[in-house]
Write a protein that holds these residues in place. Structure first.
Motif, PDB file in Angstrom:
ATOM      1  N   ALA A  18       0.853  -1.195   0.000  1.00 14.98           N
ATOM      2  CA  ALA A  18       0.000   0.000   0.000  1.00 14.98           C
ATOM      3  C   ALA A  18       0.885   1.240   0.000  1.00 14.98           C
ATOM      4  CB  ALA A  18      -0.910   0.008   1.219  1.00 14.98           C
ATOM      5  N   GLY A  19       0.642   2.131  -0.943  1.00 18.21           N
ATOM      6  CA  GLY A  19       1.453   3.341  -1.022  1.00 18.21           C
ATOM      7  C   GLY A  19       1.069   4.378   0.000  1.00 18.21           C
ATOM      8  N   TYR A  20      -0.098   4.168   0.618  1.00 21.51           N
ATOM      9  CA  TYR A  20      -0.651   5.216   1.470  1.00 21.51           C
ATOM     10  C   TYR A  20      -1.749   4.594   2.309  1.00 21.51           C
ATOM     11  CZ  TYR A  20      -3.260   9.626   2.309  1.00 21.51           C
ATOM     12  OH  TYR A  20      -3.921  10.708   2.847  1.00 21.51           O
ATOM     13  N   ALA A  21      -1.826   4.947   3.576  1.00 26.51           N
ATOM     14  CA  ALA A  21      -2.875   4.419   4.447  1.00 26.51           C
ATOM     15  C   ALA A  21      -3.308   5.513   5.408  1.00 26.51           C
ATOM     16  CB  ALA A  21      -2.377   3.199   5.217  1.00 26.51           C
ATOM     17  N   VAL A  22      -4.614   5.707   5.506  1.00 26.03           N
ATOM     18  CA  VAL A  22      -5.176   6.774   6.334  1.00 26.03           C
ATOM     19  C   VAL A  22      -5.606   6.198   7.669  1.00 26.03           C
ATOM     20  CG1 VAL A  22      -6.920   8.600   6.436  1.00 26.03           C
ATOM     21  CG2 VAL A  22      -5.989   7.881   4.230  1.00 26.03           C
ATOM     22  N   SER A  23      -5.434   6.984   8.727  1.00 31.63           N
ATOM     23  CA  SER A  23      -5.806   6.526  10.059  1.00 31.63           C
ATOM     24  C   SER A  23      -7.303   6.295  10.177  1.00 31.63           C
ATOM     25  CB  SER A  23      -5.393   7.570  11.106  1.00 31.63           C
ATOM     26  OG  SER A  23      -6.301   8.669  11.098  1.00 31.63           O
ATOM     27  N   GLU A  24      -7.673   5.619  11.243  1.00 32.22           N
ATOM     28  CA  GLU A  24      -9.092   5.534  11.567  1.00 32.22           C
ATOM     29  C   GLU A  24      -9.634   6.942  11.806  1.00 32.22           C
ATOM     30  OE1 GLU A  24      -9.887   2.047  14.471  1.00 32.22           O
ATOM     31  OE2 GLU A  24      -7.846   2.739  14.852  1.00 32.22           O
ATOM     32  N   MET A  25     -10.924   7.102  11.602  1.00 30.60           N
ATOM     33  CA  MET A  25     -11.574   8.390  11.786  1.00 30.60           C
ATOM     34  C   MET A  25     -11.423   8.855  13.233  1.00 30.60           C
ATOM     35  SD  MET A  25     -15.518   9.228  10.842  1.00 30.60           S
ATOM     36  CE  MET A  25     -16.094   7.935  11.966  1.00 30.60           C
ATOM     37  N   ALA A  26     -10.881  10.052  13.426  1.00 28.52           N
ATOM     38  CA  ALA A  26     -10.669  10.611  14.757  1.00 28.52           C
ATOM     39  C   ALA A  26     -11.630  11.775  14.989  1.00 28.52           C
ATOM     40  CB  ALA A  26      -9.229  11.091  14.917  1.00 28.52           C
ATOM     41  N   ALA A  27     -12.186  11.834  16.191  1.00 24.62           N
ATOM     42  CA  ALA A  27     -13.139  12.890  16.521  1.00 24.62           C
ATOM     43  C   ALA A  27     -12.440  14.242  16.574  1.00 24.62           C
ATOM     44  CB  ALA A  27     -13.797  12.590  17.863  1.00 24.62           C
ATOM     45  N   ASN A  43      -2.269   7.251  17.562  1.00 29.41           N
ATOM     46  CA  ASN A  43      -0.942   6.725  17.876  1.00 29.41           C
ATOM     47  C   ASN A  43      -0.272   6.281  16.581  1.00 29.41           C
ATOM     48  OD1 ASN A  43       1.246   5.021  18.547  1.00 29.41           O
ATOM     49  ND2 ASN A  43       0.339   4.516  20.526  1.00 29.41           N
ATOM     50  N   HIS A  44       0.826   6.958  16.221  1.00 29.19           N
ATOM     51  CA  HIS A  44       1.535   6.652  14.981  1.00 29.19           C
ATOM     52  C   HIS A  44       2.997   6.277  15.248  1.00 29.19           C
ATOM     53  CE1 HIS A  44      -1.944   8.374  12.924  1.00 29.19           C
ATOM     54  NE2 HIS A  44      -1.851   9.385  13.758  1.00 29.19           N
ATOM     55  N   ASP A  45       3.288   5.846  16.464  1.00 28.66           N
ATOM     56  CA  ASP A  45       4.670   5.535  16.837  1.00 28.66           C
ATOM     57  C   ASP A  45       5.258   4.484  15.893  1.00 28.66           C
ATOM     58  OD1 ASP A  45       4.283   7.246  18.938  1.00 28.66           O
ATOM     59  OD2 ASP A  45       4.066   5.683  20.467  1.00 28.66           O
ATOM     60  N   GLY A  46       6.345   4.841  15.224  1.00 30.84           N
ATOM     61  CA  GLY A  46       7.043   3.916  14.343  1.00 30.84           C
ATOM     62  C   GLY A  46       6.354   3.646  13.021  1.00 30.84           C
ATOM     63  N   GLU A  47       5.288   4.366  12.721  1.00 29.95           N
ATOM     64  CA  GLU A  47       4.534   4.092  11.499  1.00 29.95           C
ATOM     65  C   GLU A  47       5.290   4.546  10.255  1.00 29.95           C
ATOM     66  OE1 GLU A  47       0.064   4.836   9.610  1.00 29.95           O
ATOM     67  OE2 GLU A  47       0.485   5.305  11.709  1.00 29.95           O
ATOM     68  N   ASN A  72       0.553  18.835  14.509  1.00 31.96           N
ATOM     69  CA  ASN A  72       1.608  19.024  15.501  1.00 31.96           C
ATOM     70  C   ASN A  72       2.045  17.712  16.140  1.00 31.96           C
ATOM     71  OD1 ASN A  72       1.757  21.800  15.116  1.00 31.96           O
ATOM     72  ND2 ASN A  72       0.214  22.247  16.680  1.00 31.96           N
ATOM     73  N   LYS A  73       1.204  16.672  16.022  1.00 32.98           N
ATOM     74  CA  LYS A  73       1.561  15.351  16.543  1.00 32.98           C
ATOM     75  C   LYS A  73       2.212  14.465  15.489  1.00 32.98           C
ATOM     76  CE  LYS A  73      -1.214  13.019  19.148  1.00 32.98           C
ATOM     77  NZ  LYS A  73      -0.331  12.762  20.305  1.00 32.98           N
ATOM     78  N   GLY A  74       2.445  15.027  14.285  1.00 30.16           N
ATOM     79  CA  GLY A  74       3.169  14.266  13.276  1.00 30.16           C
ATOM     80  C   GLY A  74       2.437  13.973  11.994  1.00 30.16           C
ATOM     81  N   ALA A  75       1.150  14.313  11.904  1.00 33.34           N
ATOM     82  CA  ALA A  75       0.419  14.065  10.658  1.00 33.34           C
ATOM     83  C   ALA A  75       0.980  14.934   9.544  1.00 33.34           C
ATOM     84  CB  ALA A  75      -1.067  14.358  10.848  1.00 33.34           C
ATOM     85  N   ARG A  76       1.240  14.326   8.388  1.00 30.12           N
ATOM     86  CA  ARG A  76       1.745  15.074   7.244  1.00 30.12           C
ATOM     87  C   ARG A  76       0.669  15.265   6.180  1.00 30.12           C
ATOM     88  NH1 ARG A  76       3.821  16.892  10.289  1.00 30.12           N
ATOM     89  NH2 ARG A  76       5.952  16.816  11.050  1.00 30.12           N
ATOM     90  N   ILE A  77      -0.481  14.660   6.398  1.00 38.37           N
ATOM     91  CA  ILE A  77      -1.655  14.868   5.565  1.00 38.37           C
ATOM     92  C   ILE A  77      -2.867  14.825   6.487  1.00 38.37           C
ATOM     93  CG2 ILE A  77      -3.060  14.000   3.641  1.00 38.37           C
ATOM     94  CD1 ILE A  77      -0.510  12.554   2.634  1.00 38.37           C
ATOM     95  N   ILE A  78      -3.801  15.748   6.301  1.00 39.09           N
ATOM     96  CA  ILE A  78      -5.066  15.729   7.028  1.00 39.09           C
ATOM     97  C   ILE A  78      -6.164  15.373   6.036  1.00 39.09           C
ATOM     98  CG2 ILE A  78      -6.780  17.104   8.255  1.00 39.09           C
ATOM     99  CD1 ILE A  78      -4.349  16.484   9.960  1.00 39.09           C
ATOM    100  N   ASP A  79      -6.949  14.369   6.381  1.00 43.72           N
ATOM    101  CA  ASP A  79      -8.038  13.924   5.523  1.00 43.72           C
ATOM    102  C   ASP A  79      -9.367  14.223   6.218  1.00 43.72           C
ATOM    103  OD1 ASP A  79      -8.942  12.477   3.118  1.00 43.72           O
ATOM    104  OD2 ASP A  79      -9.703  11.022   4.559  1.00 43.72           O
ATOM    105  N   ILE A  80     -10.269  14.878   5.527  1.00 47.45           N
ATOM    106  CA  ILE A  80     -11.582  15.210   6.079  1.00 47.45           C
ATOM    107  C   ILE A  80     -12.574  14.119   5.683  1.00 47.45           C
ATOM    108  CG2 ILE A  80     -13.479  16.866   6.082  1.00 47.45           C
ATOM    109  CD1 ILE A  80     -11.456  19.044   5.409  1.00 47.45           C
TER     110      ILE A  80
END
Length: 325
Positions: A18-27, A43-47, A72-80
């Protein structure tokens, strides 16, 4: 895919192509950020990079705040998320419920893009073709997104009312792609390398997103990648490799969730991996009664040892007889 695409599963999918994977939906509600569930989802430790976080909500200011918090916690893309059809999400005017309120969509898009721009973090959008078949507005929403500065659009080819029934509307995805200059990612019913090729060719989309088809089959990503690059079909994993992948997944899953939650949440993954294999139904019925991770892991390992030899399966009748012995 909340409850499925956690960090262990995303890691495995990325390792398998997978070239890209989005996190679970966060509130987006700050009051929930310290909850156990949301903390795990963020939690993206070591991802493996890039890290993309999907946010959901209906308040523009809150969505913007959530975007900055995650950046600020490390996300380099925000998905709505404007595509989730689940009732509890739609009941609070989030997910695909937003498709009934285009004025609110515009305010959310503007707020999140404006908040992320100074941070150099691109914003993407995941949505559906409309609230129902009588009110499809995918093209209009897509143009709004592009004008607001959204960097890419993922479109699931169903309305919210369709949930996951019927067939995906590739005609709508094609129409949206024809109107946009930003990348469009096609989603819905893509469950094989050949289907991925057909959808890309028909819609003109720039990429495909795989959801439910990866449950219990994370190697689908390498199969699709190989087929798109070479036109050749990649051999499926041997039982030996499948065993190692599942056991590795379980190890990571247990470390991530801990003993109590880990053994329970792993059951669905095990069921998906083993679906359709000899004796899987009766095994899973017994496995679901196991209440500790050590015995669950060992049961899965032993099951593969019984139904296969040297990484290859016994014929179904032989495997069934061995399991019954």
């Amino acid at each position: 895919m909340a409850g499925v695409t956690d960090r262990p599963f995303r890691q495995l999918c990325k390792k398998l192509g997978a070239g890209y994977a989005v996190s679970e939906m966060a509130a987006s509600n700050p009051k929930l950020w310290d909850s156990v569930k949301t903390s795990r989802r963020l939690n993206h430790d070591g991802e493996i990079a890039p890290i993309s976080v999907q946010i959901a909500g209906a308040d523009p200011a809150m969505m913007a705040e959530a975007a900055v918090f995650n950046a600020n916690k490390g996300a380099r893309i925000i998905d709505i998320n404007m595509g989730c059809p689940v009732k509890k999400v739609c009941n609070v005017a989030s997910g695909s419920a937003l498709l009934r309120h285009e004025d609110l969509i515009a305010r959310i898009l503007d707020a999140v893009v404006s908040a992320c721009a100074p941070l150099g973090v691109p914003v993407t959008l995941k949505t559906r073709t409309g609230w129902d078949r009588e009110s499809r507005n995918a093209v209009r929403v897509a143009k709004m997104a592009e004008n607001a500065g959204i960097s890419a659009l993922t479109l699931h080819g169903r309305t919210r009312a369709d949930l996951y029934t019927g067939e995906a509307e590739y005609d709508t995805i094609r129409a949206v792609k024809a109107e946009l200059d930003i990348p469009v990612i096609a989603n819905g019913d893509i469950d094989s390398p050949e289907k991925a090729r057909r959808v890309l060719d028909y819609t003109g989309a720039d990429a495909v997103m795989i959801g439910r088809a990866a449950q219990g089959r994370p190697w689908i990503f390498r199969e699709i990648d190989h087929y798109l690059r070479t036109g050749e079909t990649l051999a499926p994993p041997s039982y030996g490799e499948m065993r190692e992948l599942l056991l590795e997944h379980l190890d990571d899953h247990y470390r991530f969730y801990g003993e109590h939650t880990g053994v329970r949440t792993a059951r669905k993954h095990i069921g998906w991996y083993l679906d359709g294999l000899p004796g899987a139904d009766s095994f899973c019925a017994r496995m679901n009664l196991i209440d500790n991770t050590r015995d669950q892991w060992r049961a899965v390992s032993d099951w593969f040892d019984i139904i296969s030899r040297d990484g290859e399966p016994y014929p179904a009748p032989v495997a069934e007889a061995l399991l019954a012995a």
